[in-house]
Design a protein around this motif. Structure first.
Motif, PDB file in Angstrom:
ATOM      1  N   GLY A  97       0.551  -1.321  -0.374  1.00 50.48           N
ATOM      2  CA  GLY A  97       0.211   0.253  -0.473  1.00 50.48           C
ATOM      3  C   GLY A  97       0.599   1.358  -0.093  1.00 50.48           C
ATOM      4  O   GLY A  97       1.565   1.474   0.739  1.00 50.48           O
ATOM      5  N   VAL A  98       0.663   2.442  -1.228  1.00 50.97           N
ATOM      6  CA  VAL A  98       1.197   3.795  -0.474  1.00 50.97           C
ATOM      7  C   VAL A  98       2.080   3.895   0.301  1.00 50.97           C
ATOM      8  O   VAL A  98       3.240   3.884   0.724  1.00 50.97           O
ATOM      9  CB  VAL A  98       0.806   4.579  -1.303  1.00 50.97           C
ATOM     10  CG1 VAL A  98       1.267   5.586  -1.771  1.00 50.97           C
ATOM     11  CG2 VAL A  98       0.086   3.785  -3.349  1.00 50.97           C
ATOM     12  N   PRO A  99       1.101   4.573   1.366  1.00 51.73           N
ATOM     13  CA  PRO A  99       1.057   5.031   2.552  1.00 51.73           C
ATOM     14  C   PRO A  99       2.595   4.085   3.279  1.00 51.73           C
ATOM     15  O   PRO A  99       2.662   4.852   4.137  1.00 51.73           O
ATOM     16  CB  PRO A  99       0.374   5.176   3.664  1.00 51.73           C
ATOM     17  CG  PRO A  99      -1.034   5.091   2.287  1.00 51.73           C
ATOM     18  CD  PRO A  99      -0.485   3.740   1.099  1.00 51.73           C
ATOM     19  N   ASP A 100       2.633   3.167   2.653  1.00 47.82           N
ATOM     20  CA  ASP A 100       2.906   1.820   3.897  1.00 47.82           C
ATOM     21  C   ASP A 100       4.606   1.774   3.222  1.00 47.82           C
ATOM     22  O   ASP A 100       5.569   0.883   3.794  1.00 47.82           O
ATOM     23  CB  ASP A 100       3.021   0.266   4.261  1.00 47.82           C
ATOM     24  CG  ASP A 100       1.982   0.759   5.505  1.00 47.82           C
ATOM     25  OD1 ASP A 100       1.419   1.846   6.021  1.00 47.82           O
ATOM     26  OD2 ASP A 100       1.131  -0.505   6.405  1.00 47.82           O
ATOM     27  N   ALA A 101       4.597   1.880   1.679  1.00 52.94           N
ATOM     28  CA  ALA A 101       5.881   1.717   1.493  1.00 52.94           C
ATOM     29  C   ALA A 101       6.682   1.880   1.605  1.00 52.94           C
ATOM     30  O   ALA A 101       7.765   1.242   1.832  1.00 52.94           O
ATOM     31  CB  ALA A 101       5.276   2.608  -0.305  1.00 52.94           C
ATOM     32  N   GLU A 102       6.940   2.891   1.605  1.00 48.40           N
ATOM     33  CA  GLU A 102       8.588   3.631   1.938  1.00 48.40           C
ATOM     34  C   GLU A 102       9.072   3.306   3.809  1.00 48.40           C
ATOM     35  O   GLU A 102      10.448   2.515   3.939  1.00 48.40           O
ATOM     36  CB  GLU A 102       7.838   5.473   2.081  1.00 48.40           C
ATOM     37  CG  GLU A 102       9.092   6.295   2.940  1.00 48.40           C
ATOM     38  CD  GLU A 102       9.560   7.697   2.656  1.00 48.40           C
ATOM     39  OE1 GLU A 102      10.363   7.810   3.358  1.00 48.40           O
ATOM     40  OE2 GLU A 102       8.391   7.764   2.489  1.00 48.40           O
ATOM     41  N   ALA A 103       8.181   3.039   4.378  1.00 46.38           N
ATOM     42  CA  ALA A 103       7.956   2.136   6.174  1.00 46.38           C
ATOM     43  C   ALA A 103       8.667   0.990   5.582  1.00 46.38           C
ATOM     44  O   ALA A 103       9.442   0.422   6.257  1.00 46.38           O
ATOM     45  CB  ALA A 103       7.062   2.015   6.408  1.00 46.38           C
ATOM     46  N   ILE A 104       8.477   0.609   5.150  1.00 45.37           N
ATOM     47  CA  ILE A 104       8.888  -1.317   4.471  1.00 45.37           C
ATOM     48  C   ILE A 104       9.837  -1.047   3.657  1.00 45.37           C
ATOM     49  O   ILE A 104      11.070  -2.110   3.897  1.00 45.37           O
ATOM     50  CB  ILE A 104       8.077  -1.359   3.719  1.00 45.37           C
ATOM     51  CG1 ILE A 104       5.966  -2.377   4.238  1.00 45.37           C
ATOM     52  CG2 ILE A 104       8.110  -2.835   2.916  1.00 45.37           C
ATOM     53  CD1 ILE A 104       4.741  -2.519   3.120  1.00 45.37           C
ATOM     54  N   THR A 105      10.194  -0.515   2.835  1.00 43.33           N
ATOM     55  CA  THR A 105      11.253  -0.150   2.304  1.00 43.33           C
ATOM     56  C   THR A 105      12.819  -0.066   3.710  1.00 43.33           C
ATOM     57  O   THR A 105      13.787  -0.259   3.510  1.00 43.33           O
ATOM     58  CB  THR A 105      11.688   0.936   1.215  1.00 43.33           C
ATOM     59  OG1 THR A 105      10.425   0.307   0.648  1.00 43.33           O
ATOM     60  CG2 THR A 105      13.141   0.574   0.454  1.00 43.33           C
ATOM     61  N   GLU A 106      11.918   1.308   4.458  1.00 34.70           N
ATOM     62  CA  GLU A 106      12.921   0.854   5.223  1.00 34.70           C
ATOM     63  C   GLU A 106      13.807   0.361   6.429  1.00 34.70           C
ATOM     64  O   GLU A 106      14.431   0.206   6.934  1.00 34.70           O
ATOM     65  CB  GLU A 106      12.860   2.397   6.348  1.00 34.70           C
ATOM     66  CG  GLU A 106      12.317   3.886   5.602  1.00 34.70           C
ATOM     67  CD  GLU A 106      11.728   4.799   6.455  1.00 34.70           C
ATOM     68  OE1 GLU A 106      11.595   4.500   7.564  1.00 34.70           O
ATOM     69  OE2 GLU A 106      12.418   5.805   5.821  1.00 34.70           O
ATOM     70  N   GLN A 107      12.506  -0.870   6.450  1.00 35.57           N
ATOM     71  CA  GLN A 107      12.839  -1.515   7.384  1.00 35.57           C
ATOM     72  C   GLN A 107      13.554  -3.154   6.961  1.00 35.57           C
ATOM     73  O   GLN A 107      14.338  -3.743   7.596  1.00 35.57           O
ATOM     74  CB  GLN A 107      10.972  -1.976   8.052  1.00 35.57           C
ATOM     75  CG  GLN A 107      10.928  -0.984   8.635  1.00 35.57           C
ATOM     76  CD  GLN A 107       9.310  -1.254   9.264  1.00 35.57           C
ATOM     77  OE1 GLN A 107       8.933  -2.878   9.468  1.00 35.57           O
ATOM     78  NE2 GLN A 107       8.718  -0.191   9.213  1.00 35.57           N
TER      79      GLN A 107
END
Length: 222
Positions: A97-107
């Protein structure tokens, strides 16, 4: 043996054969007991994994090297611990999902190839899954809907919906209100009672069993 969806970490997967799609449910990590779902198009052999949650070795044994797509239902750490290992081994396209994508990449260090939202679809061979964004558990949680032309709908809910209630919002009343509103309107408001749903932990459920309890969930606040 008929499919029940009752699996446990370290145990065998459970397999459900639909006319056009094979669903394999596997639990990983004895403490968290995350569910991972391998979806395979029966016509083409294309494969999609819902949540590379943990135990990459076991998941790769299940998926084989021809895995085409991994959908991460949301950004919480227990749902993507094996994402990097699985993607490096298979080259699978990553979806979240768009709002979670960046956090998943960071983690995880894994780029999300396809950030998705409302009106998007994800294909596995000749089978199409509709993306349903559901905010509240996390901002960018997504559910996946499959309308079986030869049966009832199927829904992968991540941690948005379980038998007995919606997902945790960790004491945040505003997030709970958002989550139950979106579950009620986007899931119960659009799908029939015979919809079978597959959550991120534990046993499966059916919407008709849970529908009478929506007001109770709302009243109790979790």
């Amino acid at each position: 043996m008929s499919y029940t969806g009752a699996v446990h970490a370290g145990g065998d997967p459970d397999v459900r054969e639909l006319s056009r799609l094979t669903i394999t449910k596997l639990a990983v990590d004895e403490q968290m007991s995350n569910n991972c779902y391998l979806l395979e198009c029966r016509a083409t052999g294309a494969r999609l994994l819902v949540d590379a949650a943990d135990d990459g070795t076991r998941l790769l044994e299940l998926t084989g090297p021809s895995l085409g797509t991994v959908v991460t239902t949301h950004q919480h750490w227990d749902h993507h611990r094996a994402l990097r290992e699985v993607v490096l081994a298979t080259g699978a396209t990553t979806v979240a999902g768009v709002p979670d994508a960046e956090a998943i990449t960071e983690q995880t260090g894994v780029e999300i190839d396809r950030p998705v939202g409302a009106d998007d679809t994800v294909s596995v061979g000749e089978v199409t899954l509709q993306v349903i964004p559901i905010a509240g558990h996390t901002p960018g949680s997504v559910c996946l809907r499959y309308d079986d032309p030869d049966g009832h709908p199927h829904l992968w809910t991540g941690d948005c919906l379980f038998p007995g209630g919606v997902g945790a919002t960790f004491g945040n009343a505003e997030a709970f209100a958002q989550l139950i509103d979106e579950v009620e309107t986007k899931i119960f408001g659009t799908l029939p009672d015979d919809t079978w749903f597959y959550p991120g932990h534990g046993d499966d459920g059916q919407l008709g069993t849970e529908r009478p309890h929506l007001a109770e969930w709302r009243e109790r606040g979790w």
